[in-house]
Enzyme design. Structure first.
Site, PDB file in Angstrom:
ATOM      1  N   GLU A  60      21.844  52.454  22.575  1.00 13.82           N
ATOM      2  CA  GLU A  60      22.484  53.753  22.383  1.00 13.82           C
ATOM      3  C   GLU A  60      23.388  54.007  23.585  1.00 13.82           C
ATOM      4  O   GLU A  60      22.907  54.154  24.705  1.00 13.82           O
ATOM      5  CB  GLU A  60      21.385  54.818  22.239  1.00 13.82           C
ATOM      6  CG  GLU A  60      21.851  56.126  21.698  1.00 13.82           C
ATOM      7  CD  GLU A  60      22.608  56.001  20.376  1.00 13.82           C
ATOM      8  OE1 GLU A  60      22.168  55.273  19.471  1.00 13.82           O
ATOM      9  OE2 GLU A  60      23.679  56.635  20.272  1.00 13.82           O
ATOM     10  N   SER A  61      24.691  54.041  23.341  1.00 11.92           N
ATOM     11  CA  SER A  61      25.625  54.103  24.470  1.00 11.92           C
ATOM     12  C   SER A  61      25.457  55.374  25.303  1.00 11.92           C
ATOM     13  O   SER A  61      25.617  55.337  26.525  1.00 11.92           O
ATOM     14  CB  SER A  61      27.064  53.973  23.976  1.00 11.92           C
ATOM     15  OG  SER A  61      27.343  54.944  22.999  1.00 11.92           O
ATOM     16  N   CYS A  91      28.125  45.542  20.922  1.00 17.00           N
ATOM     17  CA  CYS A  91      27.995  46.852  20.288  1.00 17.00           C
ATOM     18  C   CYS A  91      28.058  48.020  21.281  1.00 17.00           C
ATOM     19  O   CYS A  91      29.146  48.382  21.716  1.00 17.00           O
ATOM     20  CB  CYS A  91      26.691  46.828  19.497  1.00 17.00           C
ATOM     21  SG  CYS A  91      26.755  47.855  18.058  1.00 17.00           S
ATOM     22  N   ARG A 118      32.853  55.219  17.267  1.00 15.22           N
ATOM     23  CA  ARG A 118      31.397  55.025  17.153  1.00 15.22           C
ATOM     24  C   ARG A 118      30.920  55.189  15.715  1.00 15.22           C
ATOM     25  O   ARG A 118      31.473  55.973  14.952  1.00 15.22           O
ATOM     26  CB  ARG A 118      30.661  56.034  18.032  1.00 15.22           C
ATOM     27  CG  ARG A 118      30.803  55.752  19.505  1.00 15.22           C
ATOM     28  CD  ARG A 118      29.995  56.731  20.313  1.00 15.22           C
ATOM     29  NE  ARG A 118      28.573  56.595  20.075  1.00 15.22           N
ATOM     30  CZ  ARG A 118      27.678  57.554  20.321  1.00 15.22           C
ATOM     31  NH1 ARG A 118      28.067  58.714  20.784  1.00 15.22           N
ATOM     32  NH2 ARG A 118      26.406  57.346  20.080  1.00 15.22           N
ATOM     33  N   HIS A 183      25.914  41.634  16.451  1.00 16.83           N
ATOM     34  CA  HIS A 183      24.806  41.186  17.317  1.00 16.83           C
ATOM     35  C   HIS A 183      24.548  39.675  17.170  1.00 16.83           C
ATOM     36  O   HIS A 183      23.714  39.282  16.356  1.00 16.83           O
ATOM     37  CB  HIS A 183      23.527  41.946  16.944  1.00 16.83           C
ATOM     38  CG  HIS A 183      23.556  43.378  17.354  1.00 16.83           C
ATOM     39  ND1 HIS A 183      22.990  43.830  18.523  1.00 16.83           N
ATOM     40  CD2 HIS A 183      24.106  44.454  16.764  1.00 16.83           C
ATOM     41  CE1 HIS A 183      23.179  45.129  18.639  1.00 16.83           C
ATOM     42  NE2 HIS A 183      23.857  45.534  17.573  1.00 16.83           N
ATOM     43  N   GLU A 185      22.881  37.773  19.033  1.00 15.63           N
ATOM     44  CA  GLU A 185      21.510  37.437  19.462  1.00 15.63           C
ATOM     45  C   GLU A 185      20.507  37.551  18.322  1.00 15.63           C
ATOM     46  O   GLU A 185      19.386  37.059  18.432  1.00 15.63           O
ATOM     47  CB  GLU A 185      21.107  38.329  20.652  1.00 15.63           C
ATOM     48  CG  GLU A 185      20.720  39.771  20.334  1.00 15.63           C
ATOM     49  CD  GLU A 185      21.917  40.695  20.033  1.00 15.63           C
ATOM     50  OE1 GLU A 185      23.056  40.200  19.915  1.00 15.63           O
ATOM     51  OE2 GLU A 185      21.699  41.907  19.896  1.00 15.63           O
TER      52      GLU A 185
HETATM   53  N1  GLN Z   1      25.588  53.407  17.431  1.00 11.01           N
HETATM   54  C1  GLN Z   1      25.351  53.032  18.794  1.00 11.01           C
HETATM   55  C2  GLN Z   1      26.203  53.882  19.737  1.00 11.01           C
HETATM   56  O1  GLN Z   1      27.100  54.530  19.319  1.00 11.01           O
HETATM   57  C3  GLN Z   1      25.646  51.546  19.011  1.00 11.01           C
HETATM   58  C4  GLN Z   1      24.771  50.724  18.112  1.00 11.01           C
HETATM   59  C5  GLN Z   1      24.407  49.361  18.643  1.00 11.01           C
HETATM   60  O2  GLN Z   1      24.542  49.083  19.835  1.00 11.01           O
HETATM   61  N2  GLN Z   1      23.855  48.547  17.770  1.00 11.01           N
HETATM   62  O3  GLN Z   1      25.960  53.899  20.896  1.00 11.01           O
END
Ligand code: GLN
Length: 199
Positions: A60-61, A91, A118, A183, A185
């Site tokens: 979560e940023s 992400c 986002r 992702h 990974e």
């Molecule tokens: N939705 C997340 C964000 O806005 C990012 C999602 C992710 O890293 N998989 O921070």
């Protein structure tokens, strides 16, 4: 010599730091270690100083922003990038490094010249996988796992687009920074991690 031993001889000098506050850093750790490089969980300046490479995982940023500030790591990360050391962003990592964030607008480090929207593909339930064409990795498609992914809406001149999906960049490179909205990974395919180690 087995492939693993062969890789070990190439990558064993590297120490890949994983920003380890939240997110799925352990899946990156497994991918990197399977290629024969060492890993280090990064929570302090000293950890980052010991790392040749840095991975910022998804998560979560907004939470990452608070944690980076709290642990005083923002400047250290800037120095790592400025020194030309490689960084891999997945992400939320791309959102943190972007020059501009929209939907909604939020603070970012401005180290990667992209505008990022986002949650552009919907919420958690709208997560999806897509076979990606990544020409620099060879002919075989790459399984792209998108989880509440951002959309790269705009890229600056210094940004090279390595793959697109649905008309938008999903894998980009700017000098020593490799960023992706999916992702790798979680895909079981280590070709992107290997490309990163070769940087
Ligand atoms: N939705 C997340 C964000 O806005 C990012 C999602 C992710 O890293 N998989 O921070």
């Amino acid at each position: 010599m087995s492939v693993k031993e062969n890789n070990k001889s190439i990558y064993s000098e590297l120490t890949v730091g994983l920003l380890a506050f939240q997110g799925d850093f352990d899946a990156h750790q497994k991918a990197i270690e399977s290629l024969g490089a060492a890993t280090l969980e990064v929570r302090t300046d000293e950890d980052l100083a010991e790392s040749t490479h840095l991975i910022i995982p998804g998560g979560e940023s907004t939470t990452f922003l608070k944690l980076l500030e709290f642990h005083d790591l923002t400047e250290t990360i800037r120095r790592h990038v400025g020194a030309g050391k490689p960084v891999l962003l997945t992400c939320a990592g791309v959102i943190l490094f972007a020059s501009e964030v929209i939907n909604p607008a939020q603070e970012s480090m401005g180290l990667l010249d992209v505008t990022v929207e986002r949650n552009a593909y919907g919420s958690q339930v709208d997560s999806f996988t897509a076979d990606l064409d990544i020409p620099c990795l060879g002919g075989e498609k790459f399984p792209g796992v998108f989880i509440r992914a951002p959309r790269i809406a705009k890229v600056g001149k210094s940004v090279e687009v390595l793959s697109e999906f649905d008309g938008n960049p999903v894998l980009v490179r700017q000098r020593n920074i490799l960023g992706m909205t999916f992702h790798p990974e979680l895909s079981g395919d280590t070709r992107i991690h290997e490309m990163f180690l070769k940087t």
